[in-house]
Scaffold this motif. Structure first.
Motif, PDB file in Angstrom:
ATOM      1  N   VAL A 109       0.842  -1.206   0.000  1.00 34.41           N
ATOM      2  CA  VAL A 109       0.000   0.000   0.000  1.00 34.41           C
ATOM      3  C   VAL A 109       0.873   1.250   0.000  1.00 34.41           C
ATOM      4  CG1 VAL A 109      -1.712   1.319   1.316  1.00 34.41           C
ATOM      5  CG2 VAL A 109      -1.949  -1.163   1.108  1.00 34.41           C
ATOM      6  N   ALA A 110       1.982   1.210   0.748  1.00 33.77           N
ATOM      7  CA  ALA A 110       2.890   2.364   0.796  1.00 33.77           C
ATOM      8  C   ALA A 110       3.515   2.638  -0.570  1.00 33.77           C
ATOM      9  CB  ALA A 110       3.983   2.123   1.836  1.00 33.77           C
ATOM     10  N   ILE A 111       3.976   1.592  -1.244  1.00 30.83           N
ATOM     11  CA  ILE A 111       4.569   1.772  -2.567  1.00 30.83           C
ATOM     12  C   ILE A 111       3.525   2.294  -3.546  1.00 30.83           C
ATOM     13  CG2 ILE A 111       5.646   0.597  -4.519  1.00 30.83           C
ATOM     14  CD1 ILE A 111       7.494   1.028  -2.120  1.00 30.83           C
ATOM     15  N   GLY A 112       2.296   1.770  -3.462  1.00 31.55           N
ATOM     16  CA  GLY A 112       1.229   2.265  -4.318  1.00 31.55           C
ATOM     17  C   GLY A 112       0.952   3.743  -4.080  1.00 31.55           C
ATOM     18  N   THR A 113       0.982   4.154  -2.818  1.00 35.59           N
ATOM     19  CA  THR A 113       0.770   5.566  -2.476  1.00 35.59           C
ATOM     20  C   THR A 113       1.897   6.435  -3.012  1.00 35.59           C
ATOM     21  OG1 THR A 113      -0.394   4.898  -0.449  1.00 35.59           O
ATOM     22  CG2 THR A 113       0.417   7.165  -0.555  1.00 35.59           C
ATOM     23  N   ALA A 114       3.117   5.946  -2.923  1.00 34.97           N
ATOM     24  CA  ALA A 114       4.284   6.720  -3.363  1.00 34.97           C
ATOM     25  C   ALA A 114       4.263   6.988  -4.855  1.00 34.97           C
ATOM     26  CB  ALA A 114       5.570   5.990  -2.977  1.00 34.97           C
ATOM     27  N   ILE A 115       3.837   6.003  -5.639  1.00 32.36           N
ATOM     28  CA  ILE A 115       3.883   6.178  -7.097  1.00 32.36           C
ATOM     29  C   ILE A 115       2.610   6.831  -7.645  1.00 32.36           C
ATOM     30  CG2 ILE A 115       5.458   4.238  -7.374  1.00 32.36           C
ATOM     31  CD1 ILE A 115       3.133   2.517  -8.260  1.00 32.36           C
ATOM     32  N   SER A 116       1.615   7.041  -6.789  1.00 36.38           N
ATOM     33  CA  SER A 116       0.394   7.719  -7.219  1.00 36.38           C
ATOM     34  C   SER A 116       0.622   9.230  -7.265  1.00 36.38           C
ATOM     35  CB  SER A 116      -0.755   7.393  -6.263  1.00 36.38           C
ATOM     36  OG  SER A 116      -0.565   8.043  -5.009  1.00 36.38           O
ATOM     37  N   ARG A 117      -0.358   9.969  -7.722  1.00 31.69           N
ATOM     38  CA  ARG A 117      -0.233  11.435  -7.754  1.00 31.69           C
ATOM     39  C   ARG A 117      -0.071  12.011  -6.360  1.00 31.69           C
ATOM     40  NH1 ARG A 117      -4.560  14.649  -6.327  1.00 31.69           N
ATOM     41  NH2 ARG A 117      -6.564  13.587  -5.989  1.00 31.69           N
ATOM     42  N   ALA A 118      -0.593  11.303  -5.354  1.00 32.02           N
ATOM     43  CA  ALA A 118      -0.471  11.778  -3.975  1.00 32.02           C
ATOM     44  C   ALA A 118       0.976  11.798  -3.505  1.00 32.02           C
ATOM     45  CB  ALA A 118      -1.302  10.892  -3.042  1.00 32.02           C
ATOM     46  N   GLY A 119       1.845  11.050  -4.186  1.00 31.65           N
ATOM     47  CA  GLY A 119       3.249  11.021  -3.799  1.00 31.65           C
ATOM     48  C   GLY A 119       3.946  12.358  -3.955  1.00 31.65           C
ATOM     49  N   ARG A 120       3.388  13.254  -4.767  1.00 28.70           N
ATOM     50  CA  ARG A 120       4.016  14.565  -5.002  1.00 28.70           C
ATOM     51  C   ARG A 120       3.721  15.567  -3.887  1.00 28.70           C
ATOM     52  NH1 ARG A 120       1.050  15.903 -10.160  1.00 28.70           N
ATOM     53  NH2 ARG A 120       2.054  17.938  -9.890  1.00 28.70           N
ATOM     54  N   ALA A 121       2.775  15.251  -3.011  1.00 28.82           N
ATOM     55  CA  ALA A 121       2.420  16.177  -1.925  1.00 28.82           C
ATOM     56  C   ALA A 121       3.574  16.330  -0.950  1.00 28.82           C
ATOM     57  CB  ALA A 121       1.180  15.661  -1.195  1.00 28.82           C
ATOM     58  N   ARG A 122       3.700  17.541  -0.404  1.00 27.65           N
ATOM     59  CA  ARG A 122       4.781  17.800   0.550  1.00 27.65           C
ATOM     60  C   ARG A 122       4.266  17.745   1.984  1.00 27.65           C
ATOM     61  NH1 ARG A 122       9.663  19.064  -1.305  1.00 27.65           N
ATOM     62  NH2 ARG A 122       9.828  19.559  -3.526  1.00 27.65           N
ATOM     63  N   ILE A 123       5.145  17.271   2.850  1.00 25.20           N
ATOM     64  CA  ILE A 123       4.827  17.098   4.261  1.00 25.20           C
ATOM     65  C   ILE A 123       5.192  18.348   5.046  1.00 25.20           C
ATOM     66  CG2 ILE A 123       5.587  15.853   6.340  1.00 25.20           C
ATOM     67  CD1 ILE A 123       5.869  13.361   4.587  1.00 25.20           C
ATOM     68  N   GLY A 124       4.323  18.745   5.953  1.00 21.57           N
ATOM     69  CA  GLY A 124       4.692  19.776   6.918  1.00 21.57           C
ATOM     70  C   GLY A 124       4.472  21.213   6.491  1.00 21.57           C
ATOM     71  N   GLY A 125       3.801  21.426   5.379  1.00 16.96           N
ATOM     72  CA  GLY A 125       3.502  22.786   4.967  1.00 16.96           C
ATOM     73  C   GLY A 125       4.721  23.615   4.602  1.00 16.96           C
ATOM     74  N   MET A 126       5.790  22.981   4.127  1.00 13.51           N
ATOM     75  CA  MET A 126       7.003  23.693   3.731  1.00 13.51           C
ATOM     76  C   MET A 126       7.294  23.406   2.261  1.00 13.51           C
ATOM     77  SD  MET A 126       9.401  22.970   7.092  1.00 13.51           S
ATOM     78  CE  MET A 126      10.601  24.229   6.673  1.00 13.51           C
ATOM     79  N   ASP A 127       7.815  24.433   1.559  1.00 15.55           N
ATOM     80  CA  ASP A 127       8.089  24.284   0.130  1.00 15.55           C
ATOM     81  C   ASP A 127       9.395  23.545  -0.140  1.00 15.55           C
ATOM     82  OD1 ASP A 127       5.779  25.607  -0.537  1.00 15.55           O
ATOM     83  OD2 ASP A 127       6.754  27.575  -0.521  1.00 15.55           O
ATOM     84  N   LYS A 128      10.314  23.558   0.819  1.00 16.57           N
ATOM     85  CA  LYS A 128      11.567  22.834   0.657  1.00 16.57           C
ATOM     86  C   LYS A 128      11.942  22.176   1.984  1.00 16.57           C
ATOM     87  CE  LYS A 128      14.441  26.973   1.352  1.00 16.57           C
ATOM     88  NZ  LYS A 128      15.519  27.795   0.769  1.00 16.57           N
ATOM     89  N   PRO A 129      12.773  21.147   1.947  1.00 14.43           N
ATOM     90  CA  PRO A 129      13.077  20.384   3.152  1.00 14.43           C
ATOM     91  C   PRO A 129      13.755  21.206   4.233  1.00 14.43           C
ATOM     92  CG  PRO A 129      13.675  19.149   1.191  1.00 14.43           C
ATOM     93  CD  PRO A 129      13.342  20.541   0.739  1.00 14.43           C
ATOM     94  N   ALA A 149      -2.209  14.933   9.903  1.00 16.67           N
ATOM     95  CA  ALA A 149      -3.010  15.298  11.067  1.00 16.67           C
ATOM     96  C   ALA A 149      -2.325  16.378  11.900  1.00 16.67           C
ATOM     97  CB  ALA A 149      -3.279  14.066  11.922  1.00 16.67           C
ATOM     98  N   HIS A 150      -1.003  16.317  11.995  1.00 13.63           N
ATOM     99  CA  HIS A 150      -0.290  17.273  12.843  1.00 13.63           C
ATOM    100  C   HIS A 150      -0.084  18.616  12.149  1.00 13.63           C
ATOM    101  CE1 HIS A 150       2.427  18.841  15.829  1.00 13.63           C
ATOM    102  NE2 HIS A 150       3.427  18.935  14.961  1.00 13.63           N
ATOM    103  N   TYR A 151       0.499  18.594  10.965  1.00 18.91           N
ATOM    104  CA  TYR A 151       0.885  19.844  10.306  1.00 18.91           C
ATOM    105  C   TYR A 151      -0.277  20.535   9.593  1.00 18.91           C
ATOM    106  CZ  TYR A 151       5.602  18.118  11.206  1.00 18.91           C
ATOM    107  OH  TYR A 151       6.736  17.646  11.818  1.00 18.91           O
ATOM    108  N   SER A 152      -1.269  19.764   9.156  1.00 15.91           N
ATOM    109  CA  SER A 152      -2.389  20.357   8.421  1.00 15.91           C
ATOM    110  C   SER A 152      -3.635  20.541   9.274  1.00 15.91           C
ATOM    111  CB  SER A 152      -2.744  19.490   7.206  1.00 15.91           C
ATOM    112  OG  SER A 152      -1.644  19.374   6.331  1.00 15.91           O
ATOM    113  N   GLN A 153      -3.818  19.672  10.291  1.00 12.32           N
ATOM    114  CA  GLN A 153      -5.043  19.708  11.082  1.00 12.32           C
ATOM    115  C   GLN A 153      -4.812  20.095  12.541  1.00 12.32           C
ATOM    116  OE1 GLN A 153      -6.075  15.562   9.811  1.00 12.32           O
ATOM    117  NE2 GLN A 153      -8.022  16.468   9.180  1.00 12.32           N
ATOM    118  N   GLY A 154      -3.551  20.356  12.897  1.00 10.47           N
ATOM    119  CA  GLY A 154      -3.250  20.854  14.236  1.00 10.47           C
ATOM    120  C   GLY A 154      -3.353  19.830  15.354  1.00 10.47           C
ATOM    121  N   GLN A 155      -3.314  18.547  15.027  1.00  6.73           N
ATOM    122  CA  GLN A 155      -3.376  17.515  16.060  1.00  6.73           C
ATOM    123  C   GLN A 155      -1.974  17.273  16.632  1.00  6.73           C
ATOM    124  OE1 GLN A 155      -6.261  16.537  17.157  1.00  6.73           O
ATOM    125  NE2 GLN A 155      -7.240  17.763  15.549  1.00  6.73           N
TER     126      GLN A 155
END
Length: 518
Positions: free
Chosen positions: A74-94, A173-179
């Motif tokens: 499931v993880a590999i499927g998620t990575a190669i899908s369009r969702a894989g391009r989303a960035r984590i943590g609300g930052m444009d660069k690492p 949940a943490h960076y986008s929803q404040g949990q």
């Protein structure tokens, strides 16, 4: 008064202020109960945990295997899908550079146990044929299956469960929803606000912290025994509790200092140094050891790993001996499950600005490949010398004396005594990186935010070192009992991470939609 002389009342105040009371009470209660019961009647504790360990392996082993298999695919499927391009943590660069980031990822799991098994496990499977194969033990035909079985335990499935889907769920949940950045948040997409703000959340977090304490104290304690044995064999230092205590004190001092200075200083510095040292050792082994043998064996073993992937990963007690499943595949898979929530917290924290694809592929593909190379260099060298008759580790490995196996293999490598000393140093720092990252993660779980109090990080690191010291005083066997306990803790933890099989892809898609990625 300096920061180094904070009085105990100040530390207690900081701990109570920056820790969830349910998590703190249950976790400290577990440590005191386990140590206290062991002091009163160690045999009873060992028997009780041993019975739970056997039951869990027999009835839930297949579930653990299913969970790891599904997580990887499931993880590999998620990575190669369009969702894989989303960035984590609300930052444009690492936030953290690529080499530092990969170093921190690599040094967390491999340090949690791989360094203890890299030399000995492949040799064990070489002299005791794994159930998935029918090769003659100790023969040339047994080499590739032996390494392939080790790859199954420490490869794609192990790494994927540790920080792929769960890290994506936590990040969204943490960076986008404040949990809060806590294990309880893994259940937020399913149970909603009640699991985050109620006592149930504290129980969830405590179960995950207890699993990590059980899984981390073991390597800390075993390192002390391995270092004591190694120093005795190499330099004639007394092999006893006194030496073990000195090693433990030095180790705790290193990882507590690293945890106190935080992600951007001590933890990064220690991880980078460790990776560079591992690369240097690996290069020496490859260039001055049996180069052609190791090269050929790696490609043969990877081929066997891929072609026999499912047959090895889906072995059950119906097709393999109970004792083998209990002490190998199920034990390792349950150990990794126990680590998963806090590893996910750690991966989420250090991966801000990375894409979902980068994060999953780094954890579930790149890190396992690096691990298989390391196992081939050490374990493959051990098999080479075992096959050549340079030594015979059969008796030591049948007794699960992996400290003997590691030192024997290390002394046979190019450089002899000096290489053995370097590998002991590498092992020490690997365990230190586990200690610092898990101390930091436990403190984050208790605090519920990204920057827990430095002295709270030190407290948790010290608590694990003290627990290891007490158990070592009783004998290394009690450390082993604690290691068995992590298989039992995998029961509640597996239920906590199970929803990530569907909430992980949903979280990645939600991030992609929020960022306007089509």
């Amino acid at each position: 008064m300096t920061a180094q002389t904070v009085p105990s009342t100040s530390l207690r105040t900081r701990l109570l202020h920056d820790s969830d009371p349910v998590v703190l009470t249950l976790t400290i209660g577990f440590i005191l109960l386990f140590v206290g019961a062991s002091l009163v009647d160690a045999d009873y504790v060992a028997g009780l945990i041993g019975a739970g360990f056997t039951w869990t392996a027999k009835y839930l082993g297949s579930f653990f295997q299913f969970l790891l298999l599904m997580t990887f695919f499931v993880a590999i499927g998620t990575a190669i899908s369009r969702a894989g391009r989303a960035r984590i943590g609300g930052m444009d660069k690492p936030e953290i550079g690529r080499f530092r980031w990969l170093s921190m990822i690599m040094c967390t799991l491999l340090a949690g146990g791989g360094v203890f098994f890299a030399a000995g496990e492949p040799v064990y499977h070489f002299v005791v044929t794994p159930p998935a194969f029918n090769t003659e033990p100790g023969s040339a035909a047994a080499i590739a299956p032996a390494l392939a079985q080790s790859f199954t335990h420490w490869g794609f499935l192990a790494w994927a469960v540790l920080g792929s889907l769960t890290a994506v769920v936590l990040s969204r949940a943490h960076y986008s929803q404040g949990q809060p950045l806590q294990p309880r948040t893994l259940l937020y997409p399913v149970l909603g606000e009640r699991v985050v703000s109620g006592r149930l959340g504290g129980v969830v977090d405590a179960a995950c912290v207890i699993a990590v304490v059980a899984g981390t104290v073991g390597p800390i304690g075993f390192l002390a025994t391995q270092m004591s044995f190694g120093l005795h064999e190499l330099f004639g230092v007394s092999d006893g509790y006194g030496t073990q205590l000195i090693v433990l004190a030095i180790l705790a001092g290193v990882y507590m200092t690293s945890a106190m200075t935080g992600l951007h200083r001590g933890i990064q510095l220690l991880s980078r140094f460790n990776v560079l040292l591992a690369l240097a050792i690996g290069l020496v082994i490859f260039l001055f050891g049996p180069t052609l043998f190791l090269t050929d064996v790696y490609f043969q073993s990877m081929g066997e790993y891929v072609t026999s992937f499912f047959s090895m990963a889906t072995l059950t007690a119906q097709t393999a001996p109970d004792w083998w499943m209990k002490w190998w595949t199920v034990f390792f898979f349950a150990w990794f499950i126990g680590y998963t929530p806090l590893m996910a917290v750690f991966v989420s924290r250090i991966s801000r600005g990375r894409t979902v694809r980068e994060t999953i592929l780094a954890v579930a593909v790149m890190a396992p490949i690096a691990t298989t190379i390391w196992f081939t260099l050490l374990g493959g060298s051990g098999i080479y010398h075992q096959l050549a008759g340079s030594f015979d580790l059969t008796e030591a490995l049948n007794g699960f004396r992996f400290d003997v196996a590691t030192l024997t293999v290390a002394q046979a490598l190019p450089g002899g005594t000096w290489m053995a000393a370097a590998i002991l140093l590498l092992t020490t720092i690997f365990v230190a990186t586990t200690g610092d990252s898990m101390s930091y993660s436990i403190a984050m779980v208790g605090a519920g935010h990204d920057e827990p109090e430095p002295w709270v990080r030190v407290f948790w690191g010290g608590a694990m070192a003290l627990m290891a010291a007490i158990l070592l005083y009783m004998g290394a066997g009690q450390i082993g009992v604690l290691q068995q306990f992590i298989v039992i803790t995998a029961i509640p933890v597996s239920l906590i991470i199970l929803p990530s099989l569907w909430t992980g892809p949903r979280a990645a898609l939600a991030l992609a939609d929020e960022q306007g990625l089509s």
